[in-house]
Design an enzyme around this catalytic site. Sequence first.
Site, mmCIF file in Angstrom:
data_model
loop_
_atom_site.group_PDB
_atom_site.id
_atom_site.type_symbol
_atom_site.label_atom_id
_atom_site.label_comp_id
_atom_site.label_asym_id
_atom_site.label_seq_id
_atom_site.Cartn_x
_atom_site.Cartn_y
_atom_site.Cartn_z
ATOM 1 N N ASP A 208 83.616 10.663 53.854
ATOM 2 C CA ASP A 208 82.460 10.362 54.317
ATOM 3 C C ASP A 208 82.650 10.273 56.083
ATOM 4 O O ASP A 208 83.200 9.993 56.612
ATOM 5 C CB ASP A 208 82.087 8.523 53.965
ATOM 6 C CG ASP A 208 81.053 7.798 54.983
ATOM 7 O OD1 ASP A 208 80.023 8.777 55.141
ATOM 8 O OD2 ASP A 208 80.055 7.032 54.473
ATOM 9 N N LYS A 243 74.628 8.773 63.871
ATOM 10 C CA LYS A 243 75.645 9.257 65.426
ATOM 11 C C LYS A 243 75.531 9.717 66.121
ATOM 12 O O LYS A 243 75.205 9.624 67.933
ATOM 13 C CB LYS A 243 77.130 8.174 64.718
ATOM 14 C CG LYS A 243 76.901 6.739 64.114
ATOM 15 C CD LYS A 243 76.372 6.869 63.161
ATOM 16 C CE LYS A 243 76.670 5.064 62.026
ATOM 17 N NZ LYS A 243 75.749 5.380 60.946
#
Length: 391
Positions: A208, A243
């Site tokens: 991840d 992000k």
Amino acid sequence: MFEAIPSPAEDALHGVMARFAADPRDDKMDLGVGVYRNASGHSPIMRSVKAAETTLAQTGDSKAYLSLRGHMGFIDAMTALLAQAAGPLPQHASVQTVGGTGGVRLAVEMAKRANPGLTVHIGTPTWPNHFGICEVLDVPAQSFTYYDSIENRLCVDQIRAAIVRARPGDMIVLHGPCHNPTGEDLDDETLLELIREAATRGVVPLIDSAYYGLANPLDDDLALLVKMMRAAPEICIAMSGSKSFGLYRDRIGILFVRTSDETARHAVQKTLESIARATYSMPAAHGAEVIGHILSDETLAADWRAELSEMRARLYGLRCELVEKGGGHAAFSRVMAQKGIFSLLPLKPEHVSALAKRHAIYMPASGRINIAGLRDGDAARLVAAVGAMLD
């Protein structure tokens, strides 16, 4: 019928957001939700994103569906971004996803189709949705200790024990650069060694990766992801666009799945597309078009990299400030060793509750703080409040 539905437990992070929003105090501090913020506490649209959106708005001529696989300009650009950092990628399948979360979800569901007896092994502490996804898919999740917050150490022995305990065909969740929520990363060689060990036992790593470029130079993080892909004949890597591109609400991500041969690659590709079709029908275009445009434009790509470096420098500066203001306090002893937007403070739920009540400082009950949530002057107030709580 609906009266029989049991009410689920409150989502911990969204509960923090709600309590923060309801607090009338002017000096309240939000260290909860994991978004990047600037010095004034605002989460801005990146310059390159705004420029790309302007161009797309002026030149776009259709809102027709994408293919099931996703926007190929985005997929090709993300593949090239990785290849630029570390050379050609191994044989793999890839699909556009609904954020990094969608990538993790597709990977676990695909693995369950391949192995109905699948167990997913997850190190704690971790992003709670790792367990939530397994629960929704009715996949057993076995936890192990990744980081010991009492002894302030990474538990490599526990990770290795989990790999040994796992059965062939199981999956183990590992994090890309900037671990969520601890900020504590394994060193590259140890991480690659663990991935190789999992592979020899038939355990598939699921990586991840949501925070690439926010602690280390971008190409270093991308090169590590490629090294991970090369370390195992079967591996899944979910990358988020939230992000590093600031596209949180646009929900864009990509899943790469390395396979052992062409037959498996084809089966995986079609399986991922089939799951996506039954889950949300068709992929969304906006975030994919934005990233594809940025990475295909030399000027925008350079500006994106520059702004990402600015964000990384701000995070590093905030960590330095916390250590400086902390004056050697044990609660902040690991801040400089941790990476990315998160740090895990040694706080108990009752400490977190008291910080919110007495000081208007909000964070999850775990003590995980979003470093980027600190505005100018907040570091000193946080250090003082935490110090008073623990001393």
